[in-house]
Design a protein around this motif. Structure first.
Motif, PDB file in Angstrom:
ATOM      1  N   ARG A  44     -35.666 -54.460  60.152  1.00  0.00           N
ATOM      2  CA  ARG A  44     -36.555 -53.971  61.209  1.00  0.00           C
ATOM      3  C   ARG A  44     -35.916 -52.821  61.973  1.00  0.00           C
ATOM      4  NH1 ARG A  44     -37.501 -59.516  62.049  1.00  0.00           N
ATOM      5  NH2 ARG A  44     -36.098 -59.529  63.850  1.00  0.00           N
ATOM      6  N   ARG A  48     -37.278 -49.158  62.218  1.00  0.00           N
ATOM      7  CA  ARG A  48     -37.597 -48.715  63.578  1.00  0.00           C
ATOM      8  C   ARG A  48     -37.000 -47.342  63.855  1.00  0.00           C
ATOM      9  NH1 ARG A  48     -35.386 -48.585  68.371  1.00  0.00           N
ATOM     10  NH2 ARG A  48     -33.408 -49.456  67.661  1.00  0.00           N
ATOM     11  N   LEU A  57     -40.473 -46.107  62.921  1.00  0.00           N
ATOM     12  CA  LEU A  57     -41.610 -46.751  63.581  1.00  0.00           C
ATOM     13  C   LEU A  57     -41.604 -46.493  65.076  1.00  0.00           C
ATOM     14  CD1 LEU A  57     -41.618 -50.183  61.725  1.00  0.00           C
ATOM     15  CD2 LEU A  57     -42.992 -48.160  61.231  1.00  0.00           C
ATOM     16  N   MET A  61     -44.739 -45.163  66.977  1.00  0.00           N
ATOM     17  CA  MET A  61     -45.279 -45.982  68.056  1.00  0.00           C
ATOM     18  C   MET A  61     -45.370 -45.187  69.353  1.00  0.00           C
ATOM     19  SD  MET A  61     -46.275 -49.208  68.613  1.00  0.00           S
ATOM     20  CE  MET A  61     -45.307 -50.435  67.745  1.00  0.00           C
ATOM     21  N   LEU A 315     -47.523 -51.377  63.317  1.00  0.00           N
ATOM     22  CA  LEU A 315     -46.216 -50.738  63.373  1.00  0.00           C
ATOM     23  C   LEU A 315     -45.184 -51.640  64.039  1.00  0.00           C
ATOM     24  CD1 LEU A 315     -47.206 -47.086  64.399  1.00  0.00           C
ATOM     25  CD2 LEU A 315     -46.487 -47.878  62.149  1.00  0.00           C
ATOM     26  N   GLN A 317     -44.868 -54.804  63.590  1.00  0.00           N
ATOM     27  CA  GLN A 317     -44.372 -55.726  62.560  1.00  0.00           C
ATOM     28  C   GLN A 317     -43.879 -57.037  63.173  1.00  0.00           C
ATOM     29  OE1 GLN A 317     -43.842 -54.625  58.734  1.00  0.00           O
ATOM     30  NE2 GLN A 317     -45.719 -53.992  59.736  1.00  0.00           N
ATOM     31  N   LEU A 324     -44.784 -53.164  55.910  1.00  0.00           N
ATOM     32  CA  LEU A 324     -45.310 -51.830  56.216  1.00  0.00           C
ATOM     33  C   LEU A 324     -46.495 -51.476  55.335  1.00  0.00           C
ATOM     34  CD1 LEU A 324     -42.168 -49.659  56.946  1.00  0.00           C
ATOM     35  CD2 LEU A 324     -43.616 -50.922  58.500  1.00  0.00           C
ATOM     36  N   ILE A 327     -49.939 -51.294  57.028  1.00  0.00           N
ATOM     37  CA  ILE A 327     -50.384 -50.204  57.903  1.00  0.00           C
ATOM     38  C   ILE A 327     -51.581 -49.495  57.290  1.00  0.00           C
ATOM     39  CG2 ILE A 327     -49.723 -47.982  58.910  1.00  0.00           C
ATOM     40  CD1 ILE A 327     -46.883 -48.994  59.076  1.00  0.00           C
ATOM     41  N   ALA A 344     -45.155 -42.847  57.283  1.00  0.00           N
ATOM     42  CA  ALA A 344     -45.456 -44.263  57.083  1.00  0.00           C
ATOM     43  C   ALA A 344     -45.348 -44.646  55.613  1.00  0.00           C
ATOM     44  CB  ALA A 344     -46.855 -44.575  57.608  1.00  0.00           C
TER      45      ALA A 344
END
Length: 647
Positions: A44, A48, A57, A61, A315, A317, A324, A327, A344
């Motif tokens: 993650r 991220r 991400l 975001m 996003l 998660q 992913l 998405i 993405a």
């Protein structure tokens, strides 16, 4: 000649983009895992932050929330009401300008009618429905109000209808009325379980397909599209003040000249709420800007906010089983542009490849973990860093002599008394034939040649690493794990006959595999039980009596715990004499097995320095005091040095 223009490829992933750098990704994952993160958390974190050339991400975001904030900060939802008020004011002003010059009683009566209109916009529009306008300009403005309301209500429920009905006439109004009536009949039949719905849907689309540019394939797709838009319209109404909602509800009945379109739309909303109760019909949003939006634009803004919220959840998660691949890339491109879609897709491809390349797997408990293949890659990276520091020439690790239990090196020699190597049959027979000179062939001891072999010394290594809290607190946790990875990879790839045991010791000691050690989390635990660790090391050496014993200890503190016969660990600081005594007894036992103990001392504790000097003297070993960055090189070098010695 026609010219050519070149630009960035935006229709999906760039076909010329470099492949995903899995090695760099694995290095990042490994670093996070060795710092104490779980593999799932490390993955993650990697997604991220993103990778080189790909925004993560967090960036996506942040852009989502910025757009969401911009929509609410820039706009307001009373655009239709303001436009109706403007048109009503124009109509009344034009009518009064026409009536003012006339000296008749009829003109004064009409002025009195206009003066007596109720203060509310909706009520005034309703009362003027039957008014006989004297001014053509006023009549035109009033009719614009009715048509505007109809177009806005249609655009609120059917995206793009405002532009499609820009020049509406009576025929258009009749087609809208007929479409809404047929639509409500179709949906009511579907809600009642009508088995003839597919045929009726096909007939409906053949007749009214122009109103549905999304071209739904069946009645469920039609309902999904309509319900999403209707729910957005309802959330828009929920976001208004009570007074604004009441005004719009009353005005909707005047759409297209009190044609009944407003009532049909209300019926449609009720049907859709029953068919799709899972849609967000009760949500709202706070708009605080100065740009007024009409009903259709407001519904689109609410739909965009819903898309942004759904994308933020995807996003994030944070839900079970999140990937992913979940998405909605089309929605992301619609909201943030093509480059966001490319980022993405790249992140999803990285996640997919980490799984497909057998680098991540689900354990029996369902948790994500590193596979042996991933651990080998991490070990390779760790060893490469160590080798860069050691700079030991390849080929000087082994002990070569003609002897037993080795590998053939391709040469032979005459047999000597005491040799136990296998005969080289072709050379032996050849010698006998040559010695016989063409006569009868018989073997003699002088004919025998044996195959020379290379003896490779086998080692049993016990690597004991301190996992007490001070190792975490003082920044030695990751170097310790990296050292274990490097040594493990070296043994598994270069010296496969060696037996390596990894032993961790805090309050207690235990043997672990490389995967457990790599993902081991630092916990607050007092105690450095070297006594227990040496007990396990001695057990490992005894299981391999034919191997050269090597014991390596990495620690930053003197022993503060020992193992009682009951299996419980007794802790005390400062250390009890009994703790030090039991630990030194195990040092002596290790020495009796022919092993010397090398202690890698981390830190500058004088009590630790005194103790490890005692250990080195009693075991015939030595003390190495590397810094954290040099720990791996020191351990690997000492392993190779100890392995090179003859038993």
């Amino acid at each position: 000649m026609s010219g050519y223009r070149y630009g960035r490829y935006v229709d999906g992933p760039d076909p010329l983009a470099p492949p995903t750098d899995l090695r760099a990704a694995m290095d990042e994952l490994g670093r996070e895992v060795m710092e104490g993160s779980s593999p799932a958390a490390a993955l993650r974190e990697l997604l991220r932050r993103g990778t080189e050339g790909t925004r993560g991400l967090d960036d996506l975001m942040g852009r989502l929330w910025k757009k969401r904030s911009d929509i609410q900060r820039r706009h307001r939802l009373d655009g239709t009401l303001q436009e109706v008020q403007r048109l009503l004011s124009e109509a009344l002003s034009a009518e009064r300008r026409t009536l003012f010059p006339e000296p008749t009683d009829d003109a004064r009566f009409r002025e009195a009618q206009l003066d007596a209109l109720p203060p509310g916009t909706a009520a005034a529009v309703r009362d003027l429905a039957d008014y006989d306008w004297r001014s053509s300009e006023a009549r035109e403005s009033y009719e614009k109000i009715q048509n505007l309301l109809g177009r806005e209500l249609m655009d609120q429920r059917f995206q793009g209808m405002k532009e499609a009905m820009a020049n509406v006439d009576q025929g258009d109004v009749q087609r809208v009325q007929e479409m809404l009536a047929d639509l409500n009949e179709l949906l009511a039949g579907h809600a009642a379980g009508d088995e003839d719905t597919p045929r009726r849907f096909d007939e409906f689309m053949a007749k009214h397909g122009e109103f549905f540019p999304e071209n739904p394939r069946d009645v469920d797709e039609l309902i999904d599209a309509l319900a999403a838009r209707s729910a957005a319209a309802q959330r828009m109404m929920n976001s208004m003040s009570d007074e604004q909602r009441a005004e719009l509800a009353a005005l909707s009945q005047q759409a297209f000249g009190n044609s009944g379109v407003g009532q049909q739309l209300s019926t449609l909303d009720s049907l859709l709420q029953g068919l799709r109760p899972g849609e967000d019909w009760n949500g709202s949003a706070r708009f605080r800007g100065n740009n007024p939006l009409g009903l259709g634009e407001g519904a689109q803004a609410m739909s965009d906010l819903a898309d942004l919220d759904a994308l933020a959840e995807q996003l994030g998660q944070s839900y079970p089983g999140a990937r992913l691949e979940d998405i909605d890339v089309e929605s992301l491109v619609r909201q943030l542009g093509a480059e966001a879609g490319v980022d993405a897709r790249r992140l999803a491809e990285l996640e997919r490849q980490l799984r497909d390349q057998n680098l991540l797997e689900r354990g029996p408990d369902g948790d994500l973990r590193l596979t042996p293949k991933a651990l080998r890659r991490l070990g390779e990276t760790a060893l490469r860093g160590v080798v860069d520091s050691v700079r030991t020439p390849r080929g000087d690790r082994d002990n070569n002599r003609a002897g037993a239990a080795g590998e053939p090196i391709g040469s032979t020699r005459p047999w000597q008394f005491g040799d136990s190597e296998p005969w080289n049959v072709p050379r032996t027979v050849t010698n006998a034939v040559l010695r016989s000179g063409g006569g009868p062939v018989s073997l003699d001891v002088v004919d025998v040649e044996i195959t020379e072999t290379e003896q490779r010394s086998r080692a049993a290594i016990a690597l004991c690493v301190d996992t007490s809290w001070s190792m975490v607190q003082d920044g030695r946790w990751v170097p310790m794990k990296r050292t274990a990875l490097a040594l493990h990879h070296l043994v598994r790839t270069r010296f496969r006959t060696d037996a390596l045991e990894l032993i961790t010791f805090g309050r207690h000691a235990e043997t672990v595999d490389i995967g457990e050690l790599t993902s081991l989390e630092g916990v607050w635990e007092q105690g450095t039980n070297l006594h227990h660790a040496l007990l396990l090391a001695g057990r490992h050496l005894r299981r391999h009596p034919d191997a050269q014993p090597v014991v390596l200890v990495v620690t930053d503190g003197e022993p503060t715990a020992h193992l009682e016969p009951t299996g419980e660990a007794e802790f005390n600081y400062p250390p009890l004499p009994r703790t030090l005594g039991k630990t030194l007894v195990e040092v002596d036992n290790i020495a009796k097995l022919g092993a010397s103990i090398t202690v890698f001392k981390l830190g500058d504790d004088p009590r630790l320095a005194a103790f490890v000097d005692t250990v080195a003297r009693r075991s015939g070993g030595r003390v190495v005091a590397p810094d954290e960055d040099g720990l791996g090189a020191a351990v690997v070098s000492d392993y190779l040095r100890a392995r090179k010695r003859r038993r």
